[in-house]
Motif scaffolding. Structure first.
Motif, PDB file in Angstrom:
ATOM      1  N   TYR A   1       0.812  -1.208   0.000  1.00  0.00           N
ATOM      2  CA  TYR A   1       0.000   0.000   0.000  1.00  0.00           C
ATOM      3  C   TYR A   1       0.849   1.263   0.000  1.00  0.00           C
ATOM      4  CZ  TYR A   1      -3.664  -3.345   1.143  1.00  0.00           C
ATOM      5  OH  TYR A   1      -4.517  -4.412   1.099  1.00  0.00           O
ATOM      6  N   LEU A   2       2.070   1.181   0.527  1.00  0.00           N
ATOM      7  CA  LEU A   2       2.974   2.332   0.449  1.00  0.00           C
ATOM      8  C   LEU A   2       3.405   2.602  -0.990  1.00  0.00           C
ATOM      9  CD1 LEU A   2       5.262   1.780   3.577  1.00  0.00           C
ATOM     10  CD2 LEU A   2       3.580   3.609   3.245  1.00  0.00           C
ATOM     11  N   LEU A   3       3.283   1.599  -1.844  1.00  0.00           N
ATOM     12  CA  LEU A   3       3.645   1.773  -3.249  1.00  0.00           C
ATOM     13  C   LEU A   3       2.443   2.136  -4.114  1.00  0.00           C
ATOM     14  CD1 LEU A   3       6.148  -1.207  -3.689  1.00  0.00           C
ATOM     15  CD2 LEU A   3       6.637   1.195  -3.174  1.00  0.00           C
ATOM     16  N   ASP A   4       1.286   2.367  -3.481  1.00  0.00           N
ATOM     17  CA  ASP A   4       0.098   2.831  -4.200  1.00  0.00           C
ATOM     18  C   ASP A   4       0.140   4.352  -4.280  1.00  0.00           C
ATOM     19  OD1 ASP A   4      -2.971   1.856  -4.938  1.00  0.00           O
ATOM     20  OD2 ASP A   4      -2.855   3.903  -4.177  1.00  0.00           O
ATOM     21  N   VAL A   5      -0.047   4.875  -5.481  1.00  0.00           N
ATOM     22  CA  VAL A   5       0.164   6.305  -5.706  1.00  0.00           C
ATOM     23  C   VAL A   5      -0.804   7.172  -4.899  1.00  0.00           C
ATOM     24  CG1 VAL A   5      -1.371   6.403  -7.725  1.00  0.00           C
ATOM     25  CG2 VAL A   5       0.541   8.010  -7.534  1.00  0.00           C
ATOM     26  N   TYR A   6      -2.011   6.702  -4.618  1.00  0.00           N
ATOM     27  CA  TYR A   6      -2.986   7.490  -3.857  1.00  0.00           C
ATOM     28  C   TYR A   6      -2.996   7.120  -2.379  1.00  0.00           C
ATOM     29  CZ  TYR A   6      -4.722   8.412  -8.571  1.00  0.00           C
ATOM     30  OH  TYR A   6      -4.826   8.763  -9.885  1.00  0.00           O
ATOM     31  N   LEU A   7      -2.879   5.847  -2.080  1.00  0.00           N
ATOM     32  CA  LEU A   7      -3.020   5.371  -0.704  1.00  0.00           C
ATOM     33  C   LEU A   7      -1.807   5.695   0.151  1.00  0.00           C
ATOM     34  CD1 LEU A   7      -5.010   3.830   1.079  1.00  0.00           C
ATOM     35  CD2 LEU A   7      -3.956   1.704   0.325  1.00  0.00           C
ATOM     36  N   SER A   8      -0.633   5.822  -0.461  1.00  0.00           N
ATOM     37  CA  SER A   8       0.605   5.975   0.311  1.00  0.00           C
ATOM     38  C   SER A   8       0.595   7.214   1.194  1.00  0.00           C
ATOM     39  CB  SER A   8       1.804   6.034  -0.640  1.00  0.00           C
ATOM     40  OG  SER A   8       1.685   7.125  -1.542  1.00  0.00           O
ATOM     41  N   LYS A   9      -0.031   8.292   0.736  1.00  0.00           N
ATOM     42  CA  LYS A   9       0.014   9.558   1.473  1.00  0.00           C
ATOM     43  C   LYS A   9      -0.878   9.552   2.716  1.00  0.00           C
ATOM     44  CE  LYS A   9       1.158  12.333  -2.601  1.00  0.00           C
ATOM     45  NZ  LYS A   9       1.396  11.164  -3.462  1.00  0.00           N
ATOM     46  N   VAL A  10      -1.882   8.678   2.752  1.00  0.00           N
ATOM     47  CA  VAL A  10      -2.804   8.656   3.897  1.00  0.00           C
ATOM     48  C   VAL A  10      -2.743   7.334   4.649  1.00  0.00           C
ATOM     49  CG1 VAL A  10      -4.394  10.341   2.908  1.00  0.00           C
ATOM     50  CG2 VAL A  10      -4.704   7.918   2.383  1.00  0.00           C
ATOM     51  N   LEU A  11      -1.823   6.441   4.246  1.00  0.00           N
ATOM     52  CA  LEU A  11      -1.812   5.104   4.844  1.00  0.00           C
ATOM     53  C   LEU A  11      -1.501   5.141   6.330  1.00  0.00           C
ATOM     54  CD1 LEU A  11      -2.101   2.075   4.155  1.00  0.00           C
ATOM     55  CD2 LEU A  11       0.388   1.992   3.953  1.00  0.00           C
ATOM     56  N   SER A  12      -0.534   5.953   6.739  1.00  0.00           N
ATOM     57  CA  SER A  12      -0.172   6.000   8.161  1.00  0.00           C
ATOM     58  C   SER A  12      -1.350   6.469   9.007  1.00  0.00           C
ATOM     59  CB  SER A  12       1.031   6.922   8.372  1.00  0.00           C
ATOM     60  OG  SER A  12       0.737   8.245   7.946  1.00  0.00           O
ATOM     61  N   THR A  13      -2.125   7.428   8.492  1.00  0.00           N
ATOM     62  CA  THR A  13      -3.307   7.910   9.220  1.00  0.00           C
ATOM     63  C   THR A  13      -4.362   6.819   9.320  1.00  0.00           C
ATOM     64  OG1 THR A  13      -2.881  10.139   8.375  1.00  0.00           O
ATOM     65  CG2 THR A  13      -5.044   9.714   9.322  1.00  0.00           C
ATOM     66  N   ILE A  14      -4.614   6.127   8.215  1.00  0.00           N
ATOM     67  CA  ILE A  14      -5.618   5.058   8.209  1.00  0.00           C
ATOM     68  C   ILE A  14      -5.216   3.939   9.158  1.00  0.00           C
ATOM     69  CG2 ILE A  14      -6.625   3.217   6.796  1.00  0.00           C
ATOM     70  CD1 ILE A  14      -6.635   5.144   4.449  1.00  0.00           C
ATOM     71  N   TYR A  15      -3.974   3.474   9.056  1.00  0.00           N
ATOM     72  CA  TYR A  15      -3.508   2.402   9.933  1.00  0.00           C
ATOM     73  C   TYR A  15      -3.527   2.844  11.400  1.00  0.00           C
ATOM     74  CZ  TYR A  15      -2.008  -1.171   6.572  1.00  0.00           C
ATOM     75  OH  TYR A  15      -1.994  -2.168   5.636  1.00  0.00           O
ATOM     76  N   GLY A  16      -3.173   4.090  11.651  1.00  0.00           N
ATOM     77  CA  GLY A  16      -3.188   4.591  13.022  1.00  0.00           C
ATOM     78  C   GLY A  16      -4.591   4.577  13.617  1.00  0.00           C
ATOM     79  N   ARG A  17      -5.582   4.970  12.820  1.00  0.00           N
ATOM     80  CA  ARG A  17      -6.968   4.982  13.314  1.00  0.00           C
ATOM     81  C   ARG A  17      -7.480   3.567  13.556  1.00  0.00           C
ATOM     82  NH1 ARG A  17     -10.430   9.813  10.403  1.00  0.00           N
ATOM     83  NH2 ARG A  17      -8.921  11.490  10.742  1.00  0.00           N
ATOM     84  N   ILE A  18      -7.130   2.655  12.660  1.00  0.00           N
ATOM     85  CA  ILE A  18      -7.571   1.264  12.847  1.00  0.00           C
ATOM     86  C   ILE A  18      -6.939   0.684  14.114  1.00  0.00           C
ATOM     87  CG2 ILE A  18      -7.549  -1.055  11.860  1.00  0.00           C
ATOM     88  CD1 ILE A  18      -7.513   0.243   9.089  1.00  0.00           C
ATOM     89  N   ARG A  19      -5.670   0.945  14.320  1.00  0.00           N
ATOM     90  CA  ARG A  19      -4.977   0.432  15.509  1.00  0.00           C
ATOM     91  C   ARG A  19      -5.557   1.037  16.790  1.00  0.00           C
ATOM     92  NH1 ARG A  19      -0.149  -2.016  16.946  1.00  0.00           N
ATOM     93  NH2 ARG A  19       0.782  -1.256  18.884  1.00  0.00           N
ATOM     94  N   THR A  20      -5.823   2.330  16.767  1.00  0.00           N
ATOM     95  CA  THR A  20      -6.403   2.998  17.937  1.00  0.00           C
ATOM     96  C   THR A  20      -7.771   2.417  18.270  1.00  0.00           C
ATOM     97  OG1 THR A  20      -5.210   5.053  17.457  1.00  0.00           O
ATOM     98  CG2 THR A  20      -7.161   5.212  18.859  1.00  0.00           C
ATOM     99  N   LYS A  21      -8.612   2.233  17.251  1.00  0.00           N
ATOM    100  CA  LYS A  21      -9.938   1.638  17.469  1.00  0.00           C
ATOM    101  C   LYS A  21      -9.813   0.235  18.042  1.00  0.00           C
ATOM    102  CE  LYS A  21     -12.963   1.627  14.320  1.00  0.00           C
ATOM    103  NZ  LYS A  21     -13.580   1.448  12.982  1.00  0.00           N
ATOM    104  N   SER A  22      -8.839  -0.519  17.549  1.00  0.00           N
ATOM    105  CA  SER A  22      -8.666  -1.895  18.020  1.00  0.00           C
ATOM    106  C   SER A  22      -8.281  -1.923  19.495  1.00  0.00           C
ATOM    107  CB  SER A  22      -7.589  -2.596  17.176  1.00  0.00           C
ATOM    108  OG  SER A  22      -7.954  -2.648  15.824  1.00  0.00           O
ATOM    109  N   ILE A  23      -7.368  -1.052  19.901  1.00  0.00           N
ATOM    110  CA  ILE A  23      -6.941  -1.017  21.305  1.00  0.00           C
ATOM    111  C   ILE A  23      -8.108  -0.622  22.211  1.00  0.00           C
ATOM    112  CG2 ILE A  23      -5.455   0.202  22.952  1.00  0.00           C
ATOM    113  CD1 ILE A  23      -3.318   0.336  20.771  1.00  0.00           C
ATOM    114  N   VAL A  24      -8.866   0.395  21.801  1.00  0.00           N
ATOM    115  CA  VAL A  24     -10.004   0.852  22.610  1.00  0.00           C
ATOM    116  C   VAL A  24     -11.040  -0.264  22.744  1.00  0.00           C
ATOM    117  CG1 VAL A  24     -11.925   2.475  22.704  1.00  0.00           C
ATOM    118  CG2 VAL A  24      -9.658   3.281  22.055  1.00  0.00           C
ATOM    119  N   GLN A  25     -11.388  -0.911  21.617  1.00  0.00           N
ATOM    120  CA  GLN A  25     -12.389  -1.976  21.652  1.00  0.00           C
ATOM    121  C   GLN A  25     -11.904  -3.174  22.468  1.00  0.00           C
ATOM    122  OE1 GLN A  25     -15.530  -2.156  20.346  1.00  0.00           O
ATOM    123  NE2 GLN A  25     -15.388   0.007  19.825  1.00  0.00           N
ATOM    124  N   TYR A  26     -10.630  -3.479  22.366  1.00  0.00           N
ATOM    125  CA  TYR A  26     -10.078  -4.616  23.106  1.00  0.00           C
ATOM    126  C   TYR A  26     -10.145  -4.383  24.620  1.00  0.00           C
ATOM    127  CZ  TYR A  26      -6.608  -7.905  24.931  1.00  0.00           C
ATOM    128  OH  TYR A  26      -5.967  -8.895  25.647  1.00  0.00           O
TER     129      TYR A  26
END
Length: 472
Positions: A324-349
């Motif tokens: 996904y880091l090699l995707d021309v559109y997704l690479s610029k927002v990937l860290s934000t997306i992954y960060g939000r998913i990880r944060t949601k996972s920790i809170v839900q857990y």
């Protein structure tokens, strides 16, 4: 080989600029991946992969240079050759084909002069359809040359010469196409809204709906508006996969493939929706299921998240991070997306527990490099109000704040009693006023002179009260 490429002057400059460099090989095969695309997006994606992947750089630049020589964009060809010469100076493709560049430049200039001459003759003859098509040809030419600004202006000049709603829609779709190439996402949203508002009917309107949804979702994702992006992607009709060209553009090959919609929509949904929404709107969505079948790992990650298996979900996503880091559109927002998913996972857990050991949290949620320890990540989440918890560094525990259920029940009971008492007193007051004859009623013998609530109606009611009290 990859280590030598990573140490090349080009990648050293990229690193100095703060750009992400991917050293590990991705899961996809370059030729199979790029075969899904045509036109400028094919070159754009190859250029992005070559400039960000030390492993695929040479192969990506070779393919991109060969593709560029088939087109009219001489500047892009020279840029690709210059960058490859800094990465692999001994590669045959790194040598500039000066003869081709000079010949192509002359041909491009001759074609531009010809199109200018034709457009001037059309304007002299005052034939609207010919002028429209002349401007359209100029827009196609500038787009092929990589001059996005001139292409945008040429397409805009078509507006006053459009004679039907379809002409307007096609012109606006071309503006969307150019804006995507420019990565001008506000422009994309503006032009897509105009296409959506076009007065098209029947099959023509149905044909454009998947294009509108996909392009709107892409614009929202690239501006970090993940909720709206997910909504648009998951409501894209599966007919997008088999659409005929619209405005001369094969959208599923020249902009986004079906695989892209599955990945973008799935990740944006994971970043912005809760488990019930993911289950009902994504997994149970029969239309979006056609896209998810193209990327089974995205469907598996969403399913694991819905089943509260957060660590397994994050593990799947981390396995595809390099891709996904090699995707021309997704690479610029990937860290934000992954960060939000990880944060949601920790809170839900953490919700079902009163306390969890920090070692258990570190085991369940492997660090990704943004934080040195799990304590730092949890501390950041607590400070910004995302996680309602406390950290006990002595016993190494993550503790949920103590609550007093008895106090909450008593407080709710007292509040309910006060509300009931207040309501009862109001009702008793009304009954006493009715018993005293203080109810305001309109005079039956005199027609109401104004609407309810005006001075006229109120004055007649007050006269009625005065007569009952013996004041009149």
């Amino acid at each position: 080989m990859a280590s030598n490429v990573a140490d090349s002057p080009f990648f050293q400059q990229q690193k100095a600029k703060g750009n992400i460099i991917v050293h590990d090989p991705p899961k996809f095969d370059l030729e199979s991946y790029i075969s899904n695309y045509d036109g400028f997006t094919r070159l754009d994606r190859l250029h992005h992969i070559g400039s960000h992947s030390a492993y695929l750089a040479v192969d990506a630049y070779r393919i991109a240079i060969a593709e560029a020589k088939q087109g009219k964009n001489v500047k892009l060809y020279l840029l690709l050759v210059e960058e490859l010469s800094q990465i692999a100076p001994n590669d045959p493709a790194a040598l500039t084909d000066t003869a081709w560049a000079e010949k192509k430049t002359r041909e491009v200039q001759q074609e531009q002069d010809r199109l200018d001459h034709e457009l001037k003759s059309y304007k002299n003859n005052l034939i609207k359809e010919s002028i429209r098509m002349g401007n359209e040809d100029m827009g196609h030419f500038f787009y092929a040359c990589g001059d996005w600004s001139a292409a945008h202006k040429a397409y805009m000049r078509m507006r006053e010469h459009c004679t039907s709603n379809k002409h307007l829609a096609d012109m606006t779709l071309r503006l969307v196409f150019v804006s995507i190439a420019q990565k001008s996402w506000l422009g994309v949203q503006s032009h897509v809204a105009k296409v959506d508002a076009a007065q098209l009917k029947g099959d023509e309107k149905i044909k454009l709906e998947p294009i509108i949804s996909a392009c709107t979702g892409l614009a929202h994702m690239c501006t970090s508006n993940f909720r709206d992006a997910a909504t648009n992607f998951i409501h894209t009709f599966p007919t997008f996969l088999t659409l005929e060209p619209a405005a001369g553009i094969t959208w599923q090959r020249e902009v986004l493939s079906g695989n892209d919609i599955a990945v973008y929509g799935g990740l944006c949904a994971l970043a912005s929706m809760d488990r019930s929404e993911l289950q009902n709107q994504v997994l149970a969505n029969s239309d979006f299921r056609n896209f998810l079948e193209l990327e089974p790992h995205i469907r598996r990650a969403i399913t694991l998240f819905c089943n509260s298996k957060y660590s397994a979900c994050l593990e799947i996503l981390e396995g595809y991070r390099n891709d996904y880091l090699l995707d021309v559109y997704l690479s610029k927002v990937l860290s934000t997306i992954y960060g939000r998913i990880r944060t949601k996972s920790i809170v839900q857990y953490f919700i079902p527990f009163s306390c969890v050991t920090l070692d258990e949290m570190a085991t369940k949620f492997q660090l990704t490099g943004e934080f040195a320890t799990i304590e730092d990540e949890l501390e950041t989440m607590i400070n910004n109000g995302t996680l309602d918890a406390r950290i006990d560094l002595v016993d190494r525990l993550l503790i949920s704040p103590p609550t007093n259920p008895r106090y909450n029940v008593h407080a709710d009971a007292l509040a309910m009693a006060e509300k009931y008492d207040h309501t009862l007193r109001l009702r008793l007051t009304r009954l006493n006023m009715l018993a005293a004859g203080m109810e305001i009623r309109p005079d039956k013998n005199q027609p109401r002179e104004g609407p309810p609530g005006t001075g006229e109606g109120l004055s007649s009611g007050m006269r009625g009260i005065g007569s009952r009290l013996g004041l009149t």
